[in-house]
Motif scaffolding. Structure first.
Motif, mmCIF file in Angstrom:
data_model
loop_
_atom_site.group_PDB
_atom_site.id
_atom_site.type_symbol
_atom_site.label_atom_id
_atom_site.label_comp_id
_atom_site.label_asym_id
_atom_site.label_seq_id
_atom_site.Cartn_x
_atom_site.Cartn_y
_atom_site.Cartn_z
ATOM 1 N N GLU A 1 3.947 -1.254 -0.366
ATOM 2 C CA GLU A 1 3.030 -1.647 0.712
ATOM 3 C C GLU A 1 2.962 -3.164 0.843
ATOM 4 O O GLU A 1 3.017 -3.710 1.955
ATOM 5 N N GLN A 2 2.868 -3.875 -0.279
ATOM 6 C CA GLN A 2 2.771 -5.332 -0.236
ATOM 7 C C GLN A 2 4.048 -5.961 0.300
ATOM 8 O O GLN A 2 4.017 -6.961 1.026
ATOM 9 N N GLY A 3 5.214 -5.367 -0.046
ATOM 10 C CA GLY A 3 6.470 -5.870 0.487
ATOM 11 C C GLY A 3 6.560 -5.716 1.996
ATOM 12 O O GLY A 3 6.996 -6.620 2.714
ATOM 13 N N ARG A 4 6.126 -4.540 2.512
ATOM 14 C CA ARG A 4 6.133 -4.327 3.960
ATOM 15 C C ARG A 4 5.159 -5.283 4.651
ATOM 16 O O ARG A 4 5.436 -5.777 5.742
ATOM 17 N N MET A 5 4.011 -5.524 4.008
ATOM 18 C CA MET A 5 3.031 -6.437 4.587
ATOM 19 C C MET A 5 3.583 -7.853 4.667
ATOM 20 O O MET A 5 3.336 -8.583 5.637
ATOM 21 N N ASN B 1 2.290 3.272 7.492
ATOM 22 C CA ASN B 1 2.745 4.428 6.708
ATOM 23 C C ASN B 1 2.687 4.141 5.209
ATOM 24 O O ASN B 1 2.308 5.004 4.412
ATOM 25 N N ALA B 2 3.055 2.918 4.832
ATOM 26 C CA ALA B 2 2.975 2.551 3.414
ATOM 27 C C ALA B 2 1.529 2.533 2.947
ATOM 28 O O ALA B 2 1.216 2.978 1.831
ATOM 29 N N ALA B 3 0.619 2.039 3.799
ATOM 30 C CA ALA B 3 -0.804 2.018 3.440
ATOM 31 C C ALA B 3 -1.365 3.432 3.334
ATOM 32 O O ALA B 3 -2.204 3.719 2.470
#
Length: 550
Positions: free
Chosen positions: A208-212, A251-253
């Motif tokens: 999630e942090q990488g996508r953010m 979606n990751a969140a």
């Protein structure tokens, strides 16, 4: 090794040991803990006192019922009421101290993370900005630092939960051995059941942090180029791209939230089952005469209160899983190898006496510019370390006042007259009037034109007054009139200062003491601009194409 943080008068003095490099997530967390050798113990003691004050309320209530109400004892009644008041005061005082230490721990951990990362980024040999996007770095400074700070904060309540659990278990054993054993034998398996959930949560949080970080980078790029997008009419395409990336982040969140929801349900369900068992066993013992009414109320109160430490154990695991994911990501950035210093080697200026002169560099092959400048800087650092050098390769301006941009990096503020003279010398004296020295400059100088940004950056070079000044295409964004005005003023302001200018401007090269031309074969040609223009067809084609055609 990452240098320790210099203590300031605004916080408790402490001297952190250096963080080893390369580092990993657990190492970073241990380092943060070691830097708070005063705040952390005080906070843990305050947290234990705060939670113990809450835990003892059921016990005091049970004593009040058995010793005062059941036997009608006024003295005991007053005594246990006073005990209630003492517990209330104790809870308030310990609660304030715990909260104070928790805020300090949270904020100071974030500050240490920020200072450590920025000290590495700002090193002259750092390659972090070349290997990681601005969005990744902003994600470190916001989300990652925040999650690490929350994990440090929750340690205070986590340690207090351990102490409270032990004390409550002992008191329950004294009241009833079966009830105490239910707590001692039932709670550890509950905690162990939570452990397998930590790793999946850490993995999902990392994703999630990488996508953010990617989304933050995309947003910064779109905002920075919004005028270009509007000019091309590409707003719908940019918006669609942002929506796709935002959907990936969402979606990751949701994946993390799904696991979080199961975790929270587990934290409520299992303690609730334990409380139900304690209530059932306690009620049976009262009916059989093994417990008094006051002891039953105490047992019920303890059973209800134990939901808090059990939930805190779950919260500690949740926050630390996220913090470890953030710490591992942060360490990946901190472990970026530093750029190896360039070794002194032969350059096209090695045997030339160009110090104290204004020299132009013209390259037939633009790919040779950066390697040659790197060799020149390395040779100067090796042979003349006593000389200060400033290389201005791009007109980057900071968000803030024009005054701050002009004197950026200077140990002492410069007078208004000195700053105004620098603007005049680069033909930007109109900026001293509007927006003025106190005028606001937007991020990257977006409130100025390209030529104005370039001239402000050149004025900053004059304010810095280095021994050697290296410029790359300093007049590329100027029109012919402004370039001529700039040349007539700028070189007078240099007062014979050593200047090396990479340029293809015919007008600028004419004003220099000498020019060095590097042809496609790597051969060096030295002379004045007029001489090289007359003698070398290749040079003439590059700097004066109209003459070459004729």
């Amino acid at each position: 090794m990452i240098a320790g943080i210099t203590p300031t008068s605004q916080r408790i003095p402490r001297y952190p040991a250096p963080l080893s490099s390369p580092c990993h997530g657990w190492q970073l967390m241990r380092w943060l803990i070691s830097t708070h050798r005063y705040v952390l113990p005080i906070g843990m003691l305050a947290g234990s006192g705060w939670m113990m004050s809450q835990a003892l309320f059921p016990w005091v209530l049970g004593q009040l019922i058995d010793d005062a109400i059941a036997v009608v004892n006024p003295a005991a009644f007053i005594f246990w009421l006073a005990a209630f008041a003492c517990l209330a005061v104790s809870e308030a005082l310990f609660g304030m101290l715990r909260h104070w230490m928790a805020v300090r721990l949270y904020a100071d951990s974030q500050r240490l993370i920020t200072e450590t990362l920025m000290s590495r980024v700002l090193r002259s040999n750092s390659q972090i900005t070349q290997q990681f996007s601005p969005g990744t770095l902003m994600n470190h400074l916001s989300f990652d630092a925040q999650r690490i700070g929350v994990a440090m904060d929750v340690m205070l309540r986590g340690s207090a939960s351990v102490v409270t659990f032990i004390v409550v278990a002992i008191l329950l054993l004294q009241i009833s051995v079966p009830l105490g054993l239910i707590i001692l034998l039932g709670l550890p398996p509950v905690i162990l059941l939570m452990v397998p959930l930590w790793k999946p949560l850490e993995t999902r949080a990392t994703h999630e942090q990488g996508r953010m970080a990617h989304l933050t980078t995309l947003a910064a790029d779109l905002l920075g180029g919004i005028r270009i997008l509007k000019g091309l009419g590409a707003e719908p395409i940019a918006l669609a791209r942002y929506r796709r990336q935002a959907s990936v982040v969402r979606n990751a969140a949701v994946d993390v939230a799904r696991l979080d929801a199961g975790w929270d349900a587990f934290n409520v369900l299992i303690p609730g089952v334990l409380v139900s068992i304690i209530v059932a066993v306690g009620s049976f013992q009262v009916l059989s005469g093994h417990l008094s009414v006051g002891e039953l109320i105490t047992a019920f109160g303890f059973a209800g209160f134990l939901v808090v430490p059990v939930a805190t154990f779950g919260e500690v695991g949740n926050k630390w899983s996220r913090a470890l994911a953030a710490a591992n990501r942060l360490c990946t950035t901190l472990n970026t190898p530093a750029k190896q210093p360039a070794q002194a080697s032969d350059s096209h200026l090695s045997d030339l006496n160009w110090l104290g002169r204004q020299t132009g560099l013209v390259f037939a092959d633009p790919s040779l510019v950066e390697p040659e400048l790197t060799r020149i800087k390395a040779n100067l650092a090796h042979q003349r370390p006593d000389l200060s050098l400033l290389s201005e390769t791009q007109a980057f301006l900071f968000h803030g006042q024009l005054r701050d941009n002009l004197q950026a990096g200077q140990p002492q503020p410069r007078t208004d007259s000195a700053l105004t003279e620098a603007l005049w010398a680069v033909a930007a004296d109109e900026l001293a009037v509007r927006p003025g020295l106190d005028g606001h400059i937007r991020t990257r100088g977006q409130s100025l034109s390209g030529g104005q940004r370039q001239r402000v950056a050149l004025a900053r070079c004059l304010v810095a007054n280095p021994d050697i000044l290296i410029l790359t295409e300093p007049t590329s964004a100027l029109d012919a009139y402004t370039e001529s005005l700039f040349i007539s003023r700028f070189f007078k302001a240099l007062h014979g200062q050593t200047t090396l200018i990479v340029s293809h401007s015919d007008t600028l090269l004419q004003a220099l003491d000498q020019v060095i031309f590097i042809d496609h074969d790597g051969n060096r040609h030295l002379g004045h601009h007029a001489e090289l223009t007359e003698r070398l067809r290749e040079y003439r084609r590059i700097v004066s194409p109209e003459l070459s055609d004729s």
